[in-house]
Design a protein around this motif. Structure first.
Motif, mmCIF file in Angstrom:
data_model
loop_
_atom_site.group_PDB
_atom_site.id
_atom_site.type_symbol
_atom_site.label_atom_id
_atom_site.label_comp_id
_atom_site.label_asym_id
_atom_site.label_seq_id
_atom_site.Cartn_x
_atom_site.Cartn_y
_atom_site.Cartn_z
ATOM 1 N N ASP A 45 -76.208 57.152 62.024
ATOM 2 C CA ASP A 45 -75.450 57.083 63.115
ATOM 3 C C ASP A 45 -74.476 55.893 63.252
ATOM 4 O OD1 ASP A 45 -77.040 54.817 62.973
ATOM 5 O OD2 ASP A 45 -77.630 54.807 65.224
ATOM 6 N N LEU A 46 -74.026 55.465 61.703
ATOM 7 C CA LEU A 46 -72.769 54.962 61.826
ATOM 8 C C LEU A 46 -71.425 55.639 61.492
ATOM 9 C CD1 LEU A 46 -73.955 51.595 59.779
ATOM 10 C CD2 LEU A 46 -73.584 51.959 62.402
ATOM 11 N N ASN A 47 -70.363 55.601 61.973
ATOM 12 C CA ASN A 47 -69.241 56.270 61.629
ATOM 13 C C ASN A 47 -68.551 55.399 60.535
ATOM 14 O OD1 ASN A 47 -67.283 58.148 61.896
ATOM 15 N ND2 ASN A 47 -66.102 57.119 63.562
ATOM 16 N N VAL A 48 -69.045 55.451 59.413
ATOM 17 C CA VAL A 48 -68.789 54.934 58.026
ATOM 18 C C VAL A 48 -68.849 55.848 56.954
ATOM 19 C CG1 VAL A 48 -68.954 53.001 56.603
ATOM 20 C CG2 VAL A 48 -69.322 52.581 58.980
ATOM 21 N N PRO A 49 -67.673 56.095 56.081
ATOM 22 C CA PRO A 49 -67.991 56.819 55.060
ATOM 23 C C PRO A 49 -69.038 56.330 54.112
ATOM 24 C CG PRO A 49 -65.631 56.308 55.426
ATOM 25 C CD PRO A 49 -66.590 55.598 56.296
ATOM 26 N N LYS A 50 -69.779 57.305 53.324
ATOM 27 C CA LYS A 50 -70.920 57.119 52.444
ATOM 28 C C LYS A 50 -70.268 55.899 51.389
ATOM 29 C CE LYS A 50 -74.457 58.721 49.687
ATOM 30 N NZ LYS A 50 -75.002 59.982 49.044
ATOM 31 N N PRO A 107 -70.505 48.745 65.539
ATOM 32 C CA PRO A 107 -69.615 49.654 65.094
ATOM 33 C C PRO A 107 -69.840 50.974 65.861
ATOM 34 C CG PRO A 107 -71.434 49.411 63.381
ATOM 35 C CD PRO A 107 -71.749 48.605 64.767
ATOM 36 N N VAL A 108 -68.569 51.802 65.727
ATOM 37 C CA VAL A 108 -68.432 53.262 66.689
ATOM 38 C C VAL A 108 -69.559 53.777 66.003
ATOM 39 C CG1 VAL A 108 -66.715 54.769 66.991
ATOM 40 C CG2 VAL A 108 -66.073 52.424 66.850
ATOM 41 N N LEU A 109 -70.395 54.595 67.161
ATOM 42 C CA LEU A 109 -71.358 55.175 66.488
ATOM 43 C C LEU A 109 -70.388 56.698 66.498
ATOM 44 C CD1 LEU A 109 -74.353 54.332 68.743
ATOM 45 C CD2 LEU A 109 -73.913 53.770 66.605
ATOM 46 N N SER A 110 -70.995 57.381 65.579
ATOM 47 C CA SER A 110 -70.522 58.897 65.413
ATOM 48 C C SER A 110 -70.856 59.872 66.735
ATOM 49 C CB SER A 110 -70.996 59.603 64.010
ATOM 50 O OG SER A 110 -72.453 59.620 64.111
ATOM 51 N N GLY A 111 -69.993 60.666 67.056
ATOM 52 C CA GLY A 111 -70.189 61.449 68.085
ATOM 53 C C GLY A 111 -69.804 60.636 69.518
#
Length: 113
Positions: A45-50, A107-111
């Motif tokens: 659920d983190l908007n961070v690339p792998k 951090p900004v959550l995806s979605g």
């Protein structure tokens, strides 16, 4: 499980630990590791690339904040709470408490819009 290399407790420096904890994403990862010992390195659920997430975990491990072990195809993570407490008494407790109270380090959550 095979442990990944980590610095010896006596070599931990305040500067490297604080530098590792100075990033909002890494601070969030440390908070999650504190709440869920043995969690995997995949955080959905983190908007961070792998690749960026991998770099954050590596930075935390190399600074001596977390311990990582290979478990099949994933990595398991634990905070090095005892070592950090021995080396820098109360530091981790204060940082976790202040970051939770601050609330702006999420951090900004995806979605999320």
């Amino acid at each position: 499980m095979r442990l990944l290399p980590e610095p010896a407790p006596e070599t931990l420096t305040l500067a490297s630990v604080l530098d590792a904890l100075g990033d909002p994403v890494r601070l969030q990862l440390v908070r999650r590791a504190a709440a869920n010992p043995g969690l995997t390195c995949a955080v959905a659920d983190l908007n961070v690339p792998k690749s960026t997430l991998t770099n954050h975990w590596r930075t935390l491990r190399e600074a001596g904040v977390v311990r990582m072990a290979v478990d099949g195809r994933c990595r398991r993570i634990w905070l090095r709470t005892d070592e950090l407490q021995d080396r820098f008494p109360e530091l981790l407790d204060v940082i976790l408490r202040l970051s939770a109270a601050e609330g702006s380090v999420e951090p900004v959550l995806s979605g999320a819009a």
